[in-house]
Scaffold this motif. Structure first.
Motif, short mmCIF file in Angstrom:
data_model
loop_
_atom_site.label_atom_id
_atom_site.label_comp_id
_atom_site.label_asym_id
_atom_site.label_seq_id
_atom_site.Cartn_x
_atom_site.Cartn_y
_atom_site.Cartn_z
N CYS A 6 0.87 -1.18 0.00
CA CYS A 6 0.00 0.00 0.00
C CYS A 6 0.91 1.24 0.00
O CYS A 6 1.85 1.30 0.79
CB CYS A 6 -0.89 -0.01 1.23
SG CYS A 6 -1.85 1.52 1.44
N TYR A 8 0.47 3.95 1.24
CA TYR A 8 0.30 4.70 2.49
C TYR A 8 0.72 3.90 3.72
O TYR A 8 1.12 4.48 4.72
CB TYR A 8 -1.16 5.14 2.63
CG TYR A 8 -1.66 5.89 1.43
CD1 TYR A 8 -1.36 7.23 1.25
CD2 TYR A 8 -2.41 5.24 0.45
CE1 TYR A 8 -1.79 7.92 0.13
CE2 TYR A 8 -2.85 5.92 -0.67
CZ TYR A 8 -2.53 7.26 -0.83
OH TYR A 8 -2.96 7.93 -1.94
N CYS A 9 0.58 2.56 3.67
CA CYS A 9 0.79 1.72 4.85
C CYS A 9 1.98 0.77 4.73
O CYS A 9 2.42 0.22 5.73
CB CYS A 9 -0.45 0.88 5.14
SG CYS A 9 -1.96 1.82 5.29
N HIS A 59 -7.32 -0.42 -0.10
CA HIS A 59 -6.83 -1.10 1.10
C HIS A 59 -8.00 -1.20 2.08
O HIS A 59 -8.09 -0.48 3.07
CB HIS A 59 -5.66 -0.32 1.69
CG HIS A 59 -4.91 -1.09 2.73
ND1 HIS A 59 -3.82 -0.57 3.38
CD2 HIS A 59 -5.10 -2.35 3.23
CE1 HIS A 59 -3.36 -1.47 4.24
NE2 HIS A 59 -4.13 -2.55 4.17
N CYS A 63 -6.12 1.42 5.48
CA CYS A 63 -6.37 2.87 5.42
C CYS A 63 -7.60 3.21 4.58
O CYS A 63 -8.04 4.36 4.59
CB CYS A 63 -5.14 3.58 4.88
SG CYS A 63 -4.74 3.13 3.17
#
Ligand SMILES: [Zn+2]
Length: 122
Positions: A6, A8-9, A59, A63
């Motif tokens: 991801c 972001y993660c 996701h 998130c």
């Protein structure tokens, strides 16, 4: 199962994600002028290539953000992950290499026999 990174993660198990279809689909800006056929094309018709494909993913168990992925649909090789709005990266991928033309792994179809290197060459 495979890992998806991801943007972001970071890396997470595939089970945390959902596929959201083809990426880079432009919504019509002149909707009132479109015919039924043009609307049907926008809503339902998508390319379905075997090989390099740009997809949207979300996701779901993380998130909950959407992002884009370049994936080889024949091998499940993930070539790039990028955020919505970022340009599509330029990548290359190898095609299927088995004698039958099917991918050696990750065809996505459990009914297809998976050929291992050296198998079926007698
Ligand atoms: Zn995430």
């Amino acid at each position: 199962m495979f890992l998806i990174t991801c943007p972001y993660c970071g890396p997470r198990d595939q089970s945390e994600f959902s596929n959201a279809g083809e990426a880079h689909i432009a919504r019509p800006t002149n909707g009132e002028e479109l015919s039924d056929e043009q609307w049907a094309d926008f809503v339902f018709l998508r390319t379905n290539p075997k090989g390099l494909f740009a997809e949207r993913w979300v996701h779901t168990a993380g998130c909950r953000r959407f992002f884009n992925m370049l994936r080889n649909t024949a091998t499940d090789e993930i070539l790039a992950v990028y955020r919505i709005g970022e340009p599509r990266p330029q990548v290359t991928t190898a095609g299927p290499v088995t004698p039958s033309g099917e991918a050696p792994i990750g065809s996505g179809n459990d009914a297809v026999k998976v050929m291992r290197p050296g198998e079926g060459t007698e």
